[in-house]
Design a protein around this motif. Structure first.
Motif, PDB file in Angstrom:
ATOM      1  N   ALA A  86       9.875   4.058  -1.489  1.00  0.00           N
ATOM      2  CA  ALA A  86       8.258   3.913  -1.322  1.00  0.00           C
ATOM      3  C   ALA A  86       8.122   4.671  -3.080  1.00  0.00           C
ATOM      4  O   ALA A  86       7.717   4.821  -3.343  1.00  0.00           O
ATOM      5  N   LEU A  87       8.944   6.122  -2.604  1.00  0.00           N
ATOM      6  CA  LEU A  87       8.575   6.965  -3.643  1.00  0.00           C
ATOM      7  C   LEU A  87       9.167   6.099  -5.114  1.00  0.00           C
ATOM      8  O   LEU A  87       8.885   6.419  -6.574  1.00  0.00           O
ATOM      9  N   LEU A  88      10.452   5.569  -4.814  1.00  0.00           N
ATOM     10  CA  LEU A  88      11.068   5.397  -6.696  1.00  0.00           C
ATOM     11  C   LEU A  88      10.006   4.081  -6.691  1.00  0.00           C
ATOM     12  O   LEU A  88       9.966   3.662  -8.142  1.00  0.00           O
ATOM     13  N   LYS A  89       9.724   3.246  -6.064  1.00  0.00           N
ATOM     14  CA  LYS A  89       8.857   2.180  -6.148  1.00  0.00           C
ATOM     15  C   LYS A  89       7.520   2.685  -7.343  1.00  0.00           C
ATOM     16  O   LYS A  89       6.891   1.509  -7.913  1.00  0.00           O
ATOM     17  N   ILE A  90       7.060   3.523  -6.967  1.00  0.00           N
ATOM     18  CA  ILE A  90       5.760   3.820  -8.015  1.00  0.00           C
ATOM     19  C   ILE A  90       6.029   4.791  -9.000  1.00  0.00           C
ATOM     20  O   ILE A  90       5.276   5.655  -9.262  1.00  0.00           O
ATOM     21  N   GLY A  91       7.522   4.432  -9.237  1.00  0.00           N
ATOM     22  CA  GLY A  91       8.253   5.372 -10.237  1.00  0.00           C
ATOM     23  C   GLY A  91       8.255   7.188 -10.059  1.00  0.00           C
ATOM     24  O   GLY A  91       8.527   7.862 -11.046  1.00  0.00           O
ATOM     25  N   GLN A 142       1.017  -0.911   0.009  1.00  0.00           N
ATOM     26  CA  GLN A 142       0.028  -0.203   0.223  1.00  0.00           C
ATOM     27  C   GLN A 142       0.839   1.203   0.415  1.00  0.00           C
ATOM     28  O   GLN A 142       0.854   1.702   0.994  1.00  0.00           O
ATOM     29  N   MET A 143       1.432   1.699  -0.767  1.00  0.00           N
ATOM     30  CA  MET A 143       2.595   2.812  -1.213  1.00  0.00           C
ATOM     31  C   MET A 143       1.734   3.383  -0.225  1.00  0.00           C
ATOM     32  O   MET A 143       2.651   4.525  -0.311  1.00  0.00           O
ATOM     33  N   ASP A 144       0.309   4.320  -1.409  1.00  0.00           N
ATOM     34  CA  ASP A 144       0.040   5.344  -1.477  1.00  0.00           C
ATOM     35  C   ASP A 144      -0.287   5.692   0.287  1.00  0.00           C
ATOM     36  O   ASP A 144       0.467   7.140   0.353  1.00  0.00           O
TER      37      ASP A 144
END
Length: 408
Positions: free
Chosen positions: A353-358, A325-327
């Protein structure tokens, strides 16, 4: 009802003004007992109109505090240390509470500034001036023993607690602990008291916890377990005994025992704010065991108790990130940073986390902030993070900063 501030001090010229200014709208008298200052502490106390006395330090905080009480002339006493300040919002509640003719002691909630794990404690520092109410214990001196004895003779008195934060305590910040050599002094005093009171639950708890801090695990566990065997223990002391044993068993890699002690700590009938450490550590155990939903609930319970618990947001963020649940995780890290702007670990995990969602540019800014903070807080960790980013091609070793082109 008139109220006195009562304090014992030594070399507190920097802290004392803040302490005294914080109570000026509440107190009618300032009683200061100086135990041998060599700086401007005495001048500062006099500048605030304090009733000043001197006392030769005897390595016993209870004796010094009782000596200070001898100079109080008002009906009520508020005891503060120089590294504590009164929260302004609590003043109206205190003024109202001391009007009650049946109150003997009004327990106050203290926030431990810099103590990320367990940020609150409940202390009996506001009480009616009564000849039978005196301090005991040479370190972590308390009035509780004398109050309990008095209640057996005069049972009409009441003890109450104010649920809002009343005192901000700065003495547990790491720089303060290091500068005052508190661990060594505390150990020496408490070991002397323990020799004559080997089964005292309170001292077993305080000294046992100190042993854990200085890596004397076996001695700490023995004392904490001994404390739990005492026939009469206050719920707050029982909580701390279980909480510290939970920490000890984590160090011993016995996670089942640790979880049982945290659960027993949480079960104690004390103010919810005092249970944050147990909820947080239980959540971490559950997270490590893969019980992510239960871990999430533990952290959420802690945050419901205290919405300003930065460590709770950080750990909830890790749990949510593990669940994918990245956001939601990013929002938790950002909240932790909002509450604690120098939270290097939160910036680092936010970057992940930010890197994982691009969101590469935002991620690298978070990593850059983490490295800057780690450089002053934990240089080896700053170097480790920088090297990891270099291996990923995200950091420029020549310029020692993140590649600017990745921000375009």
């Amino acid at each position: 009802m008139k109220l006195s501030l009562c304090a014992i001090v030594k070399n507190e010229e920097k802290n004392l003004p803040k302490c005294l200014l914080s109570v000026k709208e509440l107190i009618d008298e300032i009683v200061i007992l100086d135990t041998g200052s060599s700086d401007r502490t005495v001048e500062v106390a006099k500048s605030f109109g304090a009733k000043l006395s001197h006392f030769q330090w005897c390595n016993d905080f209870a004796v010094a505090r009782n000596e200070a009480l001898n100079y109080v002339e008002t009906e009520w006493v508020l005891v503060l240390d120089a590294d504590e300040v009164l929260e302004p919002k609590i003043i109206p509640q205190i003024k109202q509470a001391i009007k009650n003719p049946d109150y003997l002691v009004i327990n106050l909630l203290r926030q431990e500034i810099g103590a990320r794990q367990s940020p609150y404690s409940l202390i009996s520092r506001l009480f009616r001036r009564h000849p039978a109410v005196r301090f005991s214990r040479p370190y972590h001196a308390i009035i509780d023993d004398s109050v309990n004895q008095l209640l057996q003779q005069e049972n009409h008195w009441q003890i109450v607690s104010l649920p809002e934060v009343a005192i901000l305590h700065y003495g547990y910040q790491q720089t303060a602990i290091a500068s005052q050599d508190k661990y060594n002094r505390a150990q020496k005093i408490m070991e002397g008291y323990l020799a004559n009171n080997p089964d005292d639950a309170y001292i077993c708890n305080k000294l046992g916890a100190l042993y854990l801090q200085i890596n004397r695990l076996a001695s700490g566990i023995e004392l904490l377990q001994r404390g739990l065997k005492s026939p009469e223990i206050e719920p707050a002391v029982t909580y701390e005994l279980h909480y510290h044993l939970g920490n000890a068993w984590i160090e011993q890699q016995d996670f089942n025992q640790a979880a049982l002690h945290y659960q027993n700590a949480i079960a104690q009938p004390i103010l919810p704010q005092l249970k944050l450490g147990a909820y947080n550590n239980l959540g971490s155990l559950l997270k490590t065991a893969g019980q992510l939903e239960m871990a999430k609930k533990a952290y959420q319970t802690a945050l419901k108790i205290d919405p300003n618990f930065a460590l709770g947001y950080y750990n909830l963020g890790i749990t949510l990130k593990t669940r994918g649940q990245m956001d939601e995780a990013i929002a938790c890290y950002q909240k932790a940073i909002q509450l604690e702007p120098n939270y290097a670990q939160a910036y680092q995990n936010l970057g992940v986390a930010l890197l994982k969602i691009g969101q590469v540019a935002a991620s690298l800014k978070a990593f850059e902030k983490a490295i800057a903070l780690f450089s002053s807080q934990n240089p080896p960790e700053a170097e480790r993070l920088q090297n990891s980013l270099e291996k990923m091609g995200l950091f420029s070793p020549k310029s020692s900063r993140l590649r600017q082109e990745l921000f375009d």
